[in-house]
Design a protein around this motif. Structure first.
Motif, PDB file in Angstrom:
ATOM      1  N   ASN A 212       0.854  -1.199   0.000  1.00 49.62           N
ATOM      2  CA  ASN A 212       0.000   0.000   0.000  1.00 49.62           C
ATOM      3  C   ASN A 212       0.892   1.252   0.000  1.00 49.62           C
ATOM      4  OD1 ASN A 212      -2.188   1.677   0.113  1.00 49.62           O
ATOM      5  ND2 ASN A 212      -2.540   1.416   2.310  1.00 49.62           N
ATOM      6  N   TYR A 225       1.436   5.295  -6.324  1.00 50.26           N
ATOM      7  CA  TYR A 225       0.043   5.226  -5.878  1.00 50.26           C
ATOM      8  C   TYR A 225      -0.896   5.460  -7.063  1.00 50.26           C
ATOM      9  CZ  TYR A 225      -4.234   6.342  -3.343  1.00 50.26           C
ATOM     10  OH  TYR A 225      -5.539   6.365  -2.889  1.00 50.26           O
ATOM     11  N   ASN A 229      -2.786   1.916  -8.684  1.00 49.73           N
ATOM     12  CA  ASN A 229      -4.205   1.889  -8.364  1.00 49.73           C
ATOM     13  C   ASN A 229      -5.080   1.994  -9.612  1.00 49.73           C
ATOM     14  OD1 ASN A 229      -4.974   1.920  -5.279  1.00 49.73           O
ATOM     15  ND2 ASN A 229      -3.108   3.189  -5.465  1.00 49.73           N
ATOM     16  N   THR A 235      -4.057  -4.915  -6.093  1.00 49.36           N
ATOM     17  CA  THR A 235      -4.942  -4.825  -4.934  1.00 49.36           C
ATOM     18  C   THR A 235      -4.091  -4.611  -3.696  1.00 49.36           C
ATOM     19  OG1 THR A 235      -6.553  -6.353  -5.934  1.00 49.36           O
ATOM     20  CG2 THR A 235      -6.713  -5.977  -3.558  1.00 49.36           C
TER      21      THR A 235
END
Length: 272
Positions: A212, A225, A229, A235
């Motif tokens: 993440n 990011y 995404n 995911t």
């Protein structure tokens, strides 16, 4: 002394004319000698003239000097006048005598015929005009392109597949990267661009595990990011969202070695 014409006695011995009748008187000496004869009186002026002609003045040479100077001045004046006349004639008539000695009048009377112009040969009909060859424009050096793998996919660690077109180094999970691979990919880029893309090569290893990325940490994190995404296969499954917890991502030994190689390249090229 007595006047022979009127008989008047004259007491003045120096008198030359009779005071009564005005007749000329004959001079007599005191001793009673007769007056000199006309012949003797006439001879004296002739003798004086002869003596005068024989007399030479001590300044007689002056007249010869003056005469010589006058002659020289006249000669110089005549020469200057001739030069001025010749110059004036030369301005009015620019023709000059040729070196062979013939005068300009003779040259003007018999002018040299002008050479006939030789006509230039006409270009042959079959001869083609030479067209200058244009200089080739320099071909810009293409930027190093990354490997393209159209239609291929790679397996993700958590299951599923991803197109190889989504990665800078799609096989960095199974194959070791070399220093030359990084030079070919980022060596000709500006430092800022090389830093972002080389860091993206590290982030795509973490992205396969669903790491993440937090967009507020750095520019490269913002790029990762936004990029990952937007992909269907990505995911975010890791609970951590900070760069300090990348050690929690279970990368393989090959992937860890590739990360370390990229970090060394970044340090050597001022990207860290």
């Amino acid at each position: 002394m007595q006047c022979k014409k009127c008989g008047q006695n004259i007491t003045n011995p120096r008198a030359k004319f009779c005071p009564v009748c005005g007749s000329p008187l004959e001079q007599t000496s005191s001793s009673g000698n007769s007056a000199p004869s006309p012949r003797t009186s006439a001879a004296r002026p002739a003798k004086r003239r002869e003596n005068w002609e024989r007399y030479e003045s001590p300044y007689a040479w002056v007249k010869w000097v003056v005469l010589a100077v006058a002659v020289v001045v006249l000669a110089v004046g005549a020469a200057v006048a001739m030069v001025l006349l010749n110059q004036q004639a030369g301005k009015e008539n620019p023709r000059r005598e040729d070196p062979s000695g013939s005068s300009s009048v003779t040259a003007a009377a018999s002018p040299t015929p002008a050479p006939e112009e030789t006509p230039s040969p006409a270009p042959e009909e079959d001869e083609e005009e030479e067209v200058p060859t244009p200089m080739p424009e320099p071909t810009p050096t293409p930027e190093p392109a990354l490997p393209q793998y159209d239609g291929e996919t790679i397996a993700l660690p958590g299951g599923g597949t991803a197109p190889v077109e989504d990665f800078l180094f799609p096989y960095s999970s199974t194959e070791l990267l070399t220093y030359d691979d990084l030079d070919r990919a980022f060596g000709d880029m500006a430092t800022t661009d090389a830093a972002l893309l080389s860091q993206h090569a590290i982030n795509e290893i973490y992205a396969r595990y669903g790491y993440n990325f937090h967009p507020d940490k750095s520019e490269s994190a913002q790029l990762a990011y936004d990029y990952f995404n937007a992909l269907d296969w990505y995911t975010a499954i890791c609970g951590s969202n900070t760069a300090s917890n990348t050690g929690e991502v279970p990368v393989s030994d090959v992937e860890q070695s590739n990360i370390e190689t990229i970090v060394i390249w970044q340090e050597n090229h001022g990207c860290r």
